[in-house]
Motif scaffolding. Structure first.
Motif, PDB file in Angstrom:
ATOM      1  N   SER A   1      59.344  -0.545 115.960  1.00  0.00           N
ATOM      2  CA  SER A   1      59.663  -1.296 117.168  1.00  0.00           C
ATOM      3  C   SER A   1      59.385  -0.474 118.412  1.00  0.00           C
ATOM      4  O   SER A   1      59.676   0.724 118.452  1.00  0.00           O
ATOM      5  N   PRO A   2      58.867  -1.120 119.465  1.00  0.00           N
ATOM      6  CA  PRO A   2      58.663  -0.409 120.734  1.00  0.00           C
ATOM      7  C   PRO A   2      59.957  -0.282 121.542  1.00  0.00           C
ATOM      8  O   PRO A   2      59.966   0.345 122.592  1.00  0.00           O
ATOM      9  N   PHE A   3      61.047  -0.850 121.041  1.00  0.00           N
ATOM     10  CA  PHE A   3      62.301  -0.855 121.775  1.00  0.00           C
ATOM     11  C   PHE A   3      63.217   0.280 121.317  1.00  0.00           C
ATOM     12  O   PHE A   3      63.424   0.465 120.114  1.00  0.00           O
ATOM     13  N   PRO A   4      63.771   1.034 122.251  1.00  0.00           N
ATOM     14  CA  PRO A   4      64.590   2.195 121.871  1.00  0.00           C
ATOM     15  C   PRO A   4      65.814   1.841 121.026  1.00  0.00           C
ATOM     16  O   PRO A   4      66.229   2.633 120.181  1.00  0.00           O
ATOM     17  N   GLN A   5      66.378   0.663 121.203  1.00  0.00           N
ATOM     18  CA  GLN A   5      67.569   0.297 120.438  1.00  0.00           C
ATOM     19  C   GLN A   5      67.289   0.171 118.935  1.00  0.00           C
ATOM     20  O   GLN A   5      68.198   0.242 118.122  1.00  0.00           O
ATOM     21  N   HIS A   6      66.023   0.011 118.560  1.00  0.00           N
ATOM     22  CA  HIS A   6      65.669  -0.076 117.142  1.00  0.00           C
ATOM     23  C   HIS A   6      65.445   1.299 116.516  1.00  0.00           C
ATOM     24  O   HIS A   6      65.237   1.405 115.305  1.00  0.00           O
ATOM     25  N   LYS A   7      65.442   2.326 117.343  1.00  0.00           N
ATOM     26  CA  LYS A   7      65.353   3.726 116.891  1.00  0.00           C
ATOM     27  C   LYS A   7      64.187   3.972 115.937  1.00  0.00           C
ATOM     28  O   LYS A   7      64.324   4.646 114.923  1.00  0.00           O
ATOM     29  N   GLY A   8      63.035   3.383 116.266  1.00  0.00           N
ATOM     30  CA  GLY A   8      61.834   3.626 115.484  1.00  0.00           C
ATOM     31  C   GLY A   8      61.709   2.836 114.193  1.00  0.00           C
ATOM     32  O   GLY A   8      60.777   3.050 113.425  1.00  0.00           O
ATOM     33  N   HIS A   9      62.633   1.926 113.945  1.00  0.00           N
ATOM     34  CA  HIS A   9      62.576   1.106 112.732  1.00  0.00           C
ATOM     35  C   HIS A   9      61.733  -0.146 112.965  1.00  0.00           C
ATOM     36  O   HIS A   9      61.471  -0.538 114.089  1.00  0.00           O
ATOM     37  N   SER A  10      61.366  -0.781 111.880  1.00  0.00           N
ATOM     38  CA  SER A  10      60.658  -2.060 111.954  1.00  0.00           C
ATOM     39  C   SER A  10      61.559  -3.118 112.565  1.00  0.00           C
ATOM     40  O   SER A  10      62.782  -2.996 112.535  1.00  0.00           O
ATOM     41  N   MET A  11      60.938  -4.151 113.092  1.00  0.00           N
ATOM     42  CA  MET A  11      61.715  -5.271 113.635  1.00  0.00           C
ATOM     43  C   MET A  11      61.819  -6.372 112.589  1.00  0.00           C
ATOM     44  O   MET A  11      60.862  -6.665 111.873  1.00  0.00           O
ATOM     45  N   TYR A  12      62.966  -6.982 112.533  1.00  0.00           N
ATOM     46  CA  TYR A  12      63.233  -8.115 111.657  1.00  0.00           C
ATOM     47  C   TYR A  12      62.448  -9.301 112.200  1.00  0.00           C
ATOM     48  O   TYR A  12      62.606  -9.669 113.359  1.00  0.00           O
ATOM     49  N   PHE A  13      61.583  -9.901 111.381  1.00  0.00           N
ATOM     50  CA  PHE A  13      60.822 -11.065 111.824  1.00  0.00           C
ATOM     51  C   PHE A  13      61.479 -12.369 111.390  1.00  0.00           C
ATOM     52  O   PHE A  13      61.710 -13.255 112.199  1.00  0.00           O
ATOM     53  N   GLY A  14      61.765 -12.498 110.111  1.00  0.00           N
ATOM     54  CA  GLY A  14      62.333 -13.750 109.630  1.00  0.00           C
ATOM     55  C   GLY A  14      62.929 -13.632 108.254  1.00  0.00           C
ATOM     56  O   GLY A  14      62.698 -12.661 107.533  1.00  0.00           O
ATOM     57  N   GLU A  15      63.692 -14.662 107.898  1.00  0.00           N
ATOM     58  CA  GLU A  15      64.338 -14.683 106.592  1.00  0.00           C
ATOM     59  C   GLU A  15      64.613 -16.115 106.165  1.00  0.00           C
ATOM     60  O   GLU A  15      64.891 -16.981 106.990  1.00  0.00           O
ATOM     61  N   VAL A  16      64.540 -16.328 104.864  1.00  0.00           N
ATOM     62  CA  VAL A  16      65.043 -17.547 104.248  1.00  0.00           C
ATOM     63  C   VAL A  16      66.217 -17.099 103.384  1.00  0.00           C
ATOM     64  O   VAL A  16      66.075 -16.159 102.591  1.00  0.00           O
ATOM     65  N   ARG A  17      67.372 -17.742 103.564  1.00  0.00           N
ATOM     66  CA  ARG A  17      68.573 -17.340 102.831  1.00  0.00           C
ATOM     67  C   ARG A  17      69.212 -18.552 102.162  1.00  0.00           C
ATOM     68  O   ARG A  17      69.464 -19.571 102.812  1.00  0.00           O
ATOM     69  N   LEU A  18      69.474 -18.406 100.899  1.00  0.00           N
ATOM     70  CA  LEU A  18      70.148 -19.448 100.124  1.00  0.00           C
ATOM     71  C   LEU A  18      71.648 -19.199 100.205  1.00  0.00           C
ATOM     72  O   LEU A  18      72.138 -18.185  99.733  1.00  0.00           O
TER      73      LEU A  18
END
Length: 124
Positions: free
Chosen positions: A40-57
């Motif tokens: 992520s380009p955002f500092p709050q994500h601390k260099g981690h990937s960004m969550y894009f989407g999810e399907v949840r049962l």
């Protein structure tokens, strides 16, 4: 297959079409999660990937989450009136029955718009 399991599979198919552009973080019978390949380009994500989407049962419904709707309000006009009726919060659509073809197409188009928007921002 129960309605929820069938709904989950239908909705998962939409997200899965974009798995080559993202990383599959979870792929179980109750959760399918995609995150970005780049940090992520955002500092709050601390260099981690960004969550894009999810399907949840879940127990009461199947939910389809699209994080780009939260992070990119420019995408809100892409939500059709039929999908708005399914919205819970800013990024989640809930389904208690198997979505009809029109709803699936709306969600497919919205997901593709989210991919395109984030790609143009170089967030994928």
């Amino acid at each position: 297959m129960t309605d929820f399991a069938a709904s989950f599979q239908s909705l998962k198919t939409i997200l899965d079409e974009h798995a080559n552009r993202l990383i599959v973080k979870a792929n179980t019978s109750a959760s399918y999660i995609l995150v970005t390949k780049i940090a992520s380009p955002f500092p709050q994500h601390k260099g981690h990937s960004m969550y894009f989407g999810e399907v949840r049962l879940g127990k009461a419904y199947v939910s389809y989450h699209l994080m780009p709707l939260y992070m990119s309000p420019e995408l809100i006009p892409e939500i059709t009136p039929a999908l708005k009726k399914r919205m819970q919060g800013k990024t989640c659509f809930n389904f208690k029955t198997i979505p009809d073809q029109a709803l699936l197409e709306d969600l497919k188009n919205l997901t593709a718009a989210c991919i395109l928007f984030w790609d143009r921002k170089h967030w994928l």
